[in-house]
Scaffold this motif. Structure first.
Motif, mmCIF file in Angstrom:
data_model
loop_
_atom_site.group_PDB
_atom_site.id
_atom_site.type_symbol
_atom_site.label_atom_id
_atom_site.label_comp_id
_atom_site.label_asym_id
_atom_site.label_seq_id
_atom_site.Cartn_x
_atom_site.Cartn_y
_atom_site.Cartn_z
ATOM 1 N N LEU A 88 0.801 -1.224 0.000
ATOM 2 C CA LEU A 88 0.000 0.000 0.000
ATOM 3 C C LEU A 88 0.840 1.284 0.000
ATOM 4 N N PRO A 89 1.882 1.421 0.831
ATOM 5 C CA PRO A 89 2.648 2.677 0.789
ATOM 6 C C PRO A 89 3.240 2.988 -0.578
ATOM 7 N N GLU A 90 3.777 1.977 -1.265
ATOM 8 C CA GLU A 90 4.358 2.210 -2.584
ATOM 9 C C GLU A 90 3.282 2.630 -3.585
ATOM 10 N N LEU A 91 2.117 1.977 -3.519
ATOM 11 C CA LEU A 91 1.019 2.345 -4.406
ATOM 12 C C LEU A 91 0.598 3.789 -4.165
ATOM 13 N N LEU A 92 0.474 4.171 -2.895
ATOM 14 C CA LEU A 92 0.060 5.531 -2.562
ATOM 15 C C LEU A 92 1.101 6.555 -3.010
ATOM 16 N N ALA A 93 2.369 6.210 -2.881
ATOM 17 C CA ALA A 93 3.429 7.133 -3.302
ATOM 18 C C ALA A 93 3.331 7.415 -4.796
ATOM 19 N N GLY A 94 3.070 6.390 -5.582
ATOM 20 C CA GLY A 94 2.926 6.587 -7.018
ATOM 21 C C GLY A 94 1.727 7.451 -7.360
ATOM 22 N N LEU A 95 0.621 7.245 -6.671
ATOM 23 C CA LEU A 95 -0.574 8.042 -6.932
ATOM 24 C C LEU A 95 -0.392 9.479 -6.463
ATOM 25 N N ALA A 96 0.337 9.665 -5.367
ATOM 26 C CA ALA A 96 0.591 11.026 -4.874
ATOM 27 C C ALA A 96 1.396 11.830 -5.886
ATOM 28 N N ASP A 97 2.285 11.163 -6.611
ATOM 29 C CA ASP A 97 3.126 11.843 -7.590
ATOM 30 C C ASP A 97 2.453 12.035 -8.941
#
Length: 259
Positions: free
Chosen positions: A39-48
């Motif tokens: 989840l953190p990696e997925l969220l980081a990509g969406l945040a960018d």
């Protein structure tokens, strides 16, 4: 199919809204160790992603999330190395904190069970909309687990100390109307109306100034030391000028600032 192999996080982006779907149908969308870790990696990509202006977290089918998949966390579900060196509680906290730190507005769209780790994720979102019939619970007392301090503070911040203690001490489930009354939910929708209302509200969020939203998110989450920073960004940026011009010209604003 192995239940662990059928457990995943799905995501789409459309019209400024990223939708993340917790999908583990064999176990009411319980989060495996691999899902917490992803989840953190997925969220980081969406945040960018500049196309993303707001994020919706929901569950596949008729359930939001029934908590953590205990079998995967103890290594019994066939996920090689899943239970190895990672502390299961640390994985859940890291995912929760990544969601809470997402720089754009987040909304949990909840049906059915929102229990344990599911409530932990929902509480980390900025907003929570639910459908009638949903159930909520914070259940570590059933397992003899110490609920993380950060999660406890976040829960108490939403519902107050008395309700937080009620939920944590008893591990009992509460209905959606009680969750609304306690302050856990922002809106409670009739059956069949959740998707329509979430789509309507996220369109509103996506049309608003991300500058305003980012500053408001920091301030309401307790970081008040950057007021001068945000006022400076407003003074030198284009969103304020655009907002005023749109108001005077009686048109919808076209905000361009991004986090």
């Amino acid at each position: 199919m192995d239940a662990a192999q059928d457990a995943t996080l799905l995501h789409t982006v459309a019209d400024g809204v990223a939708t993340v779907v917790i999908s583990h149908p064999a176990k009411r969308n319980a989060m495996t160790a691999a899902m917490w870790r992803a989840l953190p990696e997925l969220l980081a990509g969406l945040a960018d992603d500049p196309a993303v202006r707001t994020l919706v977290l929901t569950g596949a089918g008729a359930t939001f999330c029934a908590g953590a998949d205990i079998s995967s966390l103890t290594g019994d579900a066939g996920e090689a190395g899943d239970a190895g060196a990672d502390d299961p509680r640390a994985l859940a906290v890291a995912a929760e904190e990544a969601l809470a730190a997402f720089p754009k507005p987040t909304l949990a769209a909840i049906r059915g069970f929102c229990v344990g780790g599911g409530s932990q994720l929902a509480a980390a979102c900025d907003l929570r909309f639910a459908e009638e019939g949903a159930s909520f619970g914070v259940t570590p007392a059933k397992l003899g687990i110490v609920y993380p301090a950060s999660s406890t503070r976040r829960l108490a911040g939403l519902v107050g100390p008395a309700w937080a203690k009620y939920l944590l001490f008893s591990a009992e489930l509460i209905g959606a109307e009680t969750a609304l009354r306690a302050g856990f939910l922002n809106e409670l929708l009739p059956a069949g109306q959740l998707d329509k209302r979430v789509a309507e509200f996220t369109r509103i969020l996506a049309s608003r100034s991300q500058l305003t939203q980012a500053a408001a998110k920091e301030f309401t989450d307790g970081r008040t030391d950057r007021d001068a920073y945000w006022q400076g960004r407003a003074a030198t940026g284009e969103d304020t000028a655009e907002g005023v011009a749109a108001f005077l010209e009686r048109r919808a604003p076209r905000f361009t600032w991004t986090p």
